[in-house]
Design a protein around this motif. Structure first.
Motif, PDB file in Angstrom:
ATOM      1  N   PHE A  71       0.910  -1.365   0.077  1.00 19.14           N
ATOM      2  CA  PHE A  71      -0.304   0.274  -0.314  1.00 19.14           C
ATOM      3  C   PHE A  71       0.685   1.366   0.013  1.00 19.14           C
ATOM      4  O   PHE A  71       1.917   1.436   1.169  1.00 19.14           O
ATOM      5  CB  PHE A  71      -1.134   0.185   0.985  1.00 19.14           C
ATOM      6  CG  PHE A  71      -1.522   0.833   1.087  1.00 19.14           C
ATOM      7  CD1 PHE A  71      -2.672   1.544   0.168  1.00 19.14           C
ATOM      8  CD2 PHE A  71      -1.737   2.049   2.815  1.00 19.14           C
ATOM      9  CE1 PHE A  71      -3.431   2.071  -0.037  1.00 19.14           C
ATOM     10  CE2 PHE A  71      -2.670   3.616   1.952  1.00 19.14           C
ATOM     11  CZ  PHE A  71      -3.604   3.951   0.821  1.00 19.14           C
ATOM     12  N   ALA A  72       0.363   2.075  -1.014  1.00 15.29           N
ATOM     13  CA  ALA A  72       1.462   3.591  -1.261  1.00 15.29           C
ATOM     14  C   ALA A  72       0.616   4.439  -1.284  1.00 15.29           C
ATOM     15  O   ALA A  72      -0.127   4.315  -1.856  1.00 15.29           O
ATOM     16  CB  ALA A  72       2.939   2.359  -2.106  1.00 15.29           C
ATOM     17  N   LEU A  73       1.811   5.918  -0.807  1.00 11.55           N
ATOM     18  CA  LEU A  73       1.151   6.690  -1.203  1.00 11.55           C
ATOM     19  C   LEU A  73       2.121   8.003  -1.643  1.00 11.55           C
ATOM     20  O   LEU A  73       3.053   7.567  -0.570  1.00 11.55           O
ATOM     21  CB  LEU A  73       0.221   6.987   0.006  1.00 11.55           C
ATOM     22  CG  LEU A  73      -0.577   6.536   0.727  1.00 11.55           C
ATOM     23  CD1 LEU A  73      -1.958   6.823   1.836  1.00 11.55           C
ATOM     24  CD2 LEU A  73      -1.957   6.769   0.044  1.00 11.55           C
ATOM     25  N   GLY A  74       1.815   8.813  -2.260  1.00 17.76           N
ATOM     26  CA  GLY A  74       2.430  10.050  -2.680  1.00 17.76           C
ATOM     27  C   GLY A  74       2.216  11.141  -1.272  1.00 17.76           C
ATOM     28  O   GLY A  74       0.833  11.179  -0.801  1.00 17.76           O
ATOM     29  N   ARG A 107       5.667   3.354   1.356  1.00 17.61           N
ATOM     30  CA  ARG A 107       4.709   2.163   0.970  1.00 17.61           C
ATOM     31  C   ARG A 107       5.266   1.745   2.309  1.00 17.61           C
ATOM     32  O   ARG A 107       6.344   1.244   2.364  1.00 17.61           O
ATOM     33  CB  ARG A 107       6.077   2.398  -0.259  1.00 17.61           C
ATOM     34  CG  ARG A 107       5.153   0.516  -0.764  1.00 17.61           C
ATOM     35  CD  ARG A 107       5.678   0.250  -1.890  1.00 17.61           C
ATOM     36  NE  ARG A 107       7.169  -0.554  -1.332  1.00 17.61           N
ATOM     37  CZ  ARG A 107       8.064  -0.584  -2.397  1.00 17.61           C
ATOM     38  NH1 ARG A 107       8.522  -0.020  -3.513  1.00 17.61           N
ATOM     39  NH2 ARG A 107       9.239  -1.280  -1.845  1.00 17.61           N
ATOM     40  N   MET A 108       4.475   0.691   2.148  1.00 16.38           N
ATOM     41  CA  MET A 108       3.752  -0.236   3.359  1.00 16.38           C
ATOM     42  C   MET A 108       3.719  -1.554   2.642  1.00 16.38           C
ATOM     43  O   MET A 108       3.182  -1.645   1.506  1.00 16.38           O
ATOM     44  CB  MET A 108       2.929  -0.130   4.108  1.00 16.38           C
ATOM     45  CG  MET A 108       2.686   1.309   5.134  1.00 16.38           C
ATOM     46  SD  MET A 108       1.319   1.520   5.855  1.00 16.38           S
ATOM     47  CE  MET A 108       1.535   3.185   6.537  1.00 16.38           C
ATOM     48  N   ASN A 109       4.655  -2.685   3.379  1.00 14.13           N
ATOM     49  CA  ASN A 109       4.799  -4.394   2.586  1.00 14.13           C
ATOM     50  C   ASN A 109       4.799  -5.194   3.481  1.00 14.13           C
ATOM     51  O   ASN A 109       4.944  -5.001   4.685  1.00 14.13           O
ATOM     52  CB  ASN A 109       5.971  -4.156   2.244  1.00 14.13           C
ATOM     53  CG  ASN A 109       7.162  -3.592   0.947  1.00 14.13           C
ATOM     54  OD1 ASN A 109       6.645  -2.926  -0.037  1.00 14.13           O
ATOM     55  ND2 ASN A 109       7.286  -2.741   1.686  1.00 14.13           N
ATOM     56  N   ASP A 145       4.626 -13.924   9.053  1.00 15.55           N
ATOM     57  CA  ASP A 145       4.640 -13.069   8.911  1.00 15.55           C
ATOM     58  C   ASP A 145       5.801 -12.187   8.892  1.00 15.55           C
ATOM     59  O   ASP A 145       6.831 -11.933   9.590  1.00 15.55           O
ATOM     60  CB  ASP A 145       3.412 -12.063   8.411  1.00 15.55           C
ATOM     61  CG  ASP A 145       2.806 -11.769   9.867  1.00 15.55           C
ATOM     62  OD1 ASP A 145       4.110 -11.667  10.823  1.00 15.55           O
ATOM     63  OD2 ASP A 145       1.551 -10.915  10.085  1.00 15.55           O
ATOM     64  N   ARG A 146       5.877 -10.671   7.886  1.00 11.39           N
ATOM     65  CA  ARG A 146       6.595  -9.691   8.083  1.00 11.39           C
ATOM     66  C   ARG A 146       5.835  -8.130   7.090  1.00 11.39           C
ATOM     67  O   ARG A 146       5.317  -7.929   6.604  1.00 11.39           O
ATOM     68  CB  ARG A 146       7.894  -9.770   7.181  1.00 11.39           C
ATOM     69  CG  ARG A 146       9.049  -8.309   7.110  1.00 11.39           C
ATOM     70  CD  ARG A 146       9.831  -9.020   6.591  1.00 11.39           C
ATOM     71  NE  ARG A 146      11.534  -8.012   6.649  1.00 11.39           N
ATOM     72  CZ  ARG A 146      11.829  -7.206   5.326  1.00 11.39           C
ATOM     73  NH1 ARG A 146      10.727  -7.561   4.340  1.00 11.39           N
ATOM     74  NH2 ARG A 146      12.620  -6.347   5.533  1.00 11.39           N
ATOM     75  N   LEU A 147       6.486  -7.195   8.279  1.00 10.64           N
ATOM     76  CA  LEU A 147       5.639  -5.520   7.635  1.00 10.64           C
ATOM     77  C   LEU A 147       6.756  -4.956   7.649  1.00 10.64           C
ATOM     78  O   LEU A 147       8.096  -5.058   7.985  1.00 10.64           O
ATOM     79  CB  LEU A 147       5.041  -5.250   8.733  1.00 10.64           C
ATOM     80  CG  LEU A 147       4.332  -3.912   8.466  1.00 10.64           C
ATOM     81  CD1 LEU A 147       3.697  -3.812   7.363  1.00 10.64           C
ATOM     82  CD2 LEU A 147       3.953  -3.428  10.042  1.00 10.64           C
TER      83      LEU A 147
END
Length: 359
Positions: free
Chosen positions: A142-145, A209-211, A295-297
Motif C-alpha cells: 500500500f503506497a501513497l505520495g 510504501r507499506m509492504n 509474517d513480516r511488515l
C-alpha cells in the motif's frame, strides 16, 4: 509517483497473497514461482548483519568527527546502514506499525477501495507489474505520495483505520526531518557544505510504501520483493517489530540478511546519490525474502529530489581520474522511467549512464 499510463496495461490475474494464504494455505500459483537462478538460497556469505554499519544520529548532531567519518565510510563501502537515536519518537514507530497492520488486516473488499492501477505506484496491490506473464512478488503493498501536495491522490487515502491518514502525516514529517539531517552530515562527510543536497534537490518529493509479507509455504521458491535499487536520494526503512528477517542486500555478490536492531531505522543510498556523487556513493541492490511460519511488515519512505530539478554529477566529484559517468537529466523524467519499468536490479539507472570509452 508517475501518472496513470495512457494505454491500458494487461497484467493478467494477480492473486492477493493474504487471501491465498487464508483460502489455499499450501498453494503457490505458478506466477509466484521464480526461475531457479532467481530463487533465494541459504546465505553462505561470510558477511553477516553485524557487519552492517550502525550510525548514531545524536553523535552526528553533536559534531562528532569520528561519527561523520563512519557515516561517510558506511555510504561508500555499504550504501546501507542502521541509524539509532534517530529522533523519531518510539511511540510514533509503534503507531505507524499498528495502523499499517490494521489496514492489511481489513477485509479484501475494504482494501480494494484503494486500488493500485496497473502502471502506477499508489494504492493497494502490486507495483511494477507490466505484463500478464511477469513473475509476482509474495507481498501486498500500500503506497501513497505524501509531499508535495501535487503528487497526492486524495481518493487513495483510506478512511479506515480511522487514524491511519493522520498517523502517516505525522510520521512522514518526522522521517523527513531525519532525511534532511542525514543529508547534512553526508554532505559534510564528502567535504561539502551542509546545505549542498538541500539546494541541489529543491523541495524534496516524499512517498511512503507499506509492504506486508504473509508466511509462505515454500519460501525457497518465491521472493517477497524482487531485487532492485531505489530511485530515491535516501530511503528510510522501518522493519516491523517481531517480524521475520526478510531484507537482504547485495554485497560482494552475496546476499546479506539485515537483522533489525530494536528501534533503529535502516537507511540506504538511492540512485540519485549515485548520480550526484558520480558513483562515489553507489545505490545498492536489495530484495526481500519470505518465511514459512512468520509474517513480516516493513514501511519504506522514499526521499527524492523535486520533479522539476535537473540533476547530474556535481563538479566536485568529476576530475581526470573520475570522468563523468552520468548525463544530466530531469528528475521527473527519471522518476517516470523508474516507476514504468519492472524491478530488475540496477537496470533503471541505465537511463542516466553515459557510455564508457570501451563500450
Amino acid at each position: 509517483m508517475a501518472p496513470a499510463p495512457i494505454s491500458p496495461i494487461n497484467v493478467g490475474h494477480i492473486d492477493d497473497v493474504q487471501e491465498l494464504r487464508k483460502l489455499k494455505p499450501n498453494m503457490i500459483p505458478e506466477r509466484f514461482i521464480r526461475e531457479i537462478q532467481e530463487r533465494p538460497t541459504p546465505t553462505t556469505s561470510l558477511l553477516s548483519s553485524s557487519d552492517i554499519p550502525t550510525i548514531d544520529l545524536s553523535k552526528l548532531m553533536k559534531g562528532d568527527t569520528d561519527e561523520i567519518l563512519q557515516l561517510a565510510s558506511a555510504c561508500e563501502e555499504w550504501g546501507f546502514f542502521q541509524v539509532i537515536n534517530h529522533g523519531v519518537a518510539l511511540n510514533l514507530l509503534e503507531s505507524i506499525e499498528w495502523e499499517a497492520m490494521e489496514f492489511f488486516r481489513q477485509p479484501l473488499e475494504e482494501k480494494q477501495k484503494y486500488p493500485m492501477a496497473p502502471g502506477t505506484v499508489q494504492g493497494y496491490g502490486q507495483a511494477f507489474i507490466f505484463s500478464e506473464h511477469q513473475k509476482l512478488d509474495w507481498c501486498n503493498m500500500f503506497a501513497l505520495g505524501v509531499i508535495p501536495d501535487s503528487i497526492r491522490v486524495p481518493s487513495l487515502w483510506p478512511k479506515k483505520p480511522a487514524n491511519f491518514s493522520n498517523t502517516v502525516e505525522i510520521y512522514s514529517k518526522e522521517v523527513r526531518k531525519l532525511c534532511q539531517n542525514l543529508l547534512k552530515y553526508i554532505a559534510l562527510g564528502l567535504g561539502q557544505k551542509e546545505d549542498t543536497f538541500e539546494k541541489a534537490f529543491g523541495v524534496a518529493v516524499q512517498a511512503i510504501r507499506m509492504n506486508y509479507y504473509p508466511p509462505c509455504p515454500r519460501p525457497d521458491l518465491v521472493l517477497g520483493l524482487s531485487p532492485h535499487s531505489d530511485g530515491s536520494a535516501l530511503t528510510v526503512l522501518q522493519q516491523g517489530k517481531g517480524s521475520s528477517v526478510g531484507l537482504q542486500i547485495l554485497k560482494d555478490n552475496k546476499w546479506v540478511p539485515v537483522q533489525p536492531i530494536p528501534d533503529a531505522l535502516v537507511i540506504n543510498v538511492g540512485d540519485t546519490m549515485e548520480v550526484v556523487t558520480n558513483g562515489r556513493y553507489k545505490s545498492v541492490e536489495h530484495r526481500a525474502v519470505t518465511h514459512k511460519q512468520t509474517d513480516r511488515l516493513s514501511i519504506a519512505t522514499f526521499y527524492a529530489p523535486s520533479y522539476d530539478i535537473e540533476l547530474g554529477p556535481m563538479p566536485e566529484f568529476v576530475d581526470k581520474n573520475n570522468p563523468c559517468k552520468y548525463r544530466r537529466y530531469n528528475h521527473g523524467e527519471y522518476s517516470k522511467h523508474y516507476v514504468t519499468n519492472k524491478l530488475q536490479g540496477k537496470k533503471t539507472l541505465d537511463f542516466a549512464k553515459l557510455p564508457t570509452k570501451n563500450s
